[in-house]
Enzyme design. Structure first.
Site: not given
Length: 543
Positions: A113-114, A126, A277, A279, A281-282, A344, A365, A376, A496
């Site tokens: 991801s990020h 995954k 990001d 991949d 998704d953000r 989350t 996030s 997302k 966080r």
């Protein structure tokens, strides 16, 4: 077809987290490491025989080599067909769409991801289920159990396939289809949004800057924003996916997307800025000298989604992760639709979407999406904002100002304390958790605690219980503190700290969030004895 059965044994640490298995790249490159986990996926599914899978990733270092291994293992385990993105590339939302579009048996997504990429940085893998979403806890537990009991894996001896060549190929008796990673996803976006209105807005002089951060969304942004919507060439910067993301940290927030932030606060700023990001998704959304927090973005989208053709019939409901601000709750109440609060992790939204109970979901996030896929979706959020701006003929700042005047403002911020000593961070949270029953009625920096608990979630669809999802402290004035450890890092522990304070208006809606939250921040540090446990007095990242 020569199938080789390779003896192996369990390797410690192969427990999937909220977003699969993430480790340093060098760990995945160790002998048997990737193979053990991939075999565990197939074994947890009851085998791969006769099944079809989507395979792709974000292009980070080791992505292409890992895909060749996975294809040979899928063939050895009897899979009938694999669909692979050209060059091994697939954004996570595009992979989700391909799984659903082709009614496959799931997909294997390679991404951290990020997180940064490169030979000394991070890698991840995954499994996404046939609904296109991340594997739920029952499946990840089965994968972990299979990894803990593994004794052998199967792999075909075969030449690499040509990932650059679109079309039909094969590995042993298994068919492999290399597909354009962008086309199907871009076609889906055209069914959801008013491309003609956005195109007309851009033709009228509306300027966009999209920072792909040398990650997977570069080709998607070029095809959609420049080719289909007519934005000038160069609208998408850092467009070429690179194995190390060009040395960038592909996390779309004000710290890591500083180049974009500087441009949006510059003398000749574009009208709209966005970043995605690693991949895809953000997302981060910006206006000229205007930052849109992810929680506010979710609320604004919920209030205006009907302006996009794909959502003209309204929303069935909305859902947010527990640490996300309550801004979308206020919109849901005004619309008369249900609002769900989940742990989350995007996988918790899947049951709600599959049951038709929610249309729109979001996390603080920088993750927002809808039931068009089960992940997302960064570009989806960008296009939704462009559709809203085109329909309303307003700027980002004007849309936000109008929203706050209607619904009030949830001042909100997340403070990340990275690379903490894991034992110290866990001791701190354990001590705070033990004190929760005694906190109601106590006063901290002029605020009285009204409630304190450890968040637990009962899924309204299947009744499953998920506990220990973050510590919550709510004050009588409506302010709120949430603390949890992130499940996405690979070095030490990331704390966080989420901070929220609601102001109903009409006054007090224009403060700087850190100023508005100052007493909440001070209370959080004292309640957790953050400095005493970690030695830290300030976060590494503020969003």
């Amino acid at each position: 077809m020569n199938i080789v059965t390779v003896p192996t044994e369990p390797i410690a640490g192969q427990k999937p987290g909220t977003s699969g298995l993430r480790k340093k790249t060098q760990v995945f490159m160790q002998r048997h490491y990737l193979e053990n986990f991939v075999q565990a996926i197939f074994d947890a599914l009851g085998g791969a025989a006769g099944k079809t899978f989507v395979i792709g990733g974000d292009g980070r270092y080791f992505n292409d080599r890992a895909i060749q291994v996975i294809l040979r293992m899928a063939a050895a385990n009897g899979a009938a067909r694999c669909i692979v993105g050209q060059g091994g590339i697939l954004s996570t939302p595009a992979a989700s769409h391909l799984i659903r579009l082709n009614a496959t048996d799931g997909g294997i997504v390679l991404s951290a991801s990020h997180n940064p990429g490169g030979p000394d940085e991070d890698f991840g893998i995954k499994f996404n289920t046939p609904n296109g979403g991340p594997a739920p806890e029952g499946v990840t537990a089965a994968i972990h159990a299979a990894a803990n009991g593994i004794r052998e894996y199967r792999i075909v001896e075969a030449q690499d396939i040509d990932l650059a060549r679109i079309g039909a190929q094969s590995v042993g008796r298994m068919a492999v289809e290399v597909v354009d990673p962008v086309a199907d996803y871009a076609d889906l976006m055209e069914t959801l949004f008013d491309f003609a209105a956005i195109r007309a807005m851009i033709a009228g002089g509306f300027r966009i800057r999209f920072d792909a951060m040398c990650a997977v969304t570069g080709p998607y942004g070029v095809e959609i924003l420049e080719n289909r919507l007519g934005a000038p060439r160069g609208t998408v910067v850092n467009r070429q996916p690179l194995p190390d993301f060009g040395g960038m940290h592909p996390d779309p927030n004000p710290v890591w997307a500083k180049m974009l932030m500087d441009e949006m606060w510059g003398a000749d700023a574009p009208d709209f800025g966005a970043a995605s990001d690693g991949d895809g998704d953000r997302n981060m959304v910006l206006g000229r000298e205007t930052y849109v927090s992810p929680s506010d973005s979710l609320a604004v989208i919920a209030a205006n989604a009907h302006l996009a053709p794909g959502y003209a019939g309204g929303l069935a409901g909305v859902a947010r992760s527990m640490p996300t601000s309550g801004a979308v709750d206020l919109v849901a109440a005004a619309l008369g639709i249900p609002c769900f609060e989940t742990p989350t992790g995007w996988k918790f939204f899947g049951n709600l979407m599959d049951a038709g109970r929610v249309t729109l979901c979001g996390e603080e996030s920088f993750g927002t999406g809808s039931d068009h896929v089960r992940e997302k979706d960064g570009l989806w959020a960008v296009l939704m904002w462009l559709n809203i701006l085109a329909a309303r003929g307003a700027s980002v700042a004007e849309v936000l100002e109008d929203h706050f005047s209607r619904h009030g403002r949830n001042y909100y911020s997340r403070h990340d304390f990275e690379a903490l000593d894991a034992a110290s961070a866990e001791t701190m949270l354990a001590a705070l958790a033990a004190s929760l029953p005694d906190l109601p009625g106590t006063e901290w920096h002029g605020q009285t605690v009204a409630a304190a608990d450890s968040f637990a979630y009962t899924d309204p669809v299947d009744g499953s219980l998920t506990e220990n999802q973050g510590l919550r402290i709510v004050f009588g004035n409506g302010a709120r503190i949430v603390l949890r450890l992130s499940g996405t890092g690979t070095s030490g522990a990331t704390l966080r700290l989420y901070l929220e304070r609601f102001v109903p208006g009409p006054d007090g809606l224009g403060e700087d969030p850190q100023t508005a939250l100052a007493p909440v921040i001070a209370a959080a540090h004292d309640l957790a004895d953050l400095h005493g446990h970690t030695g830290r007095t300030a976060p590494d990242v503020i969003t």
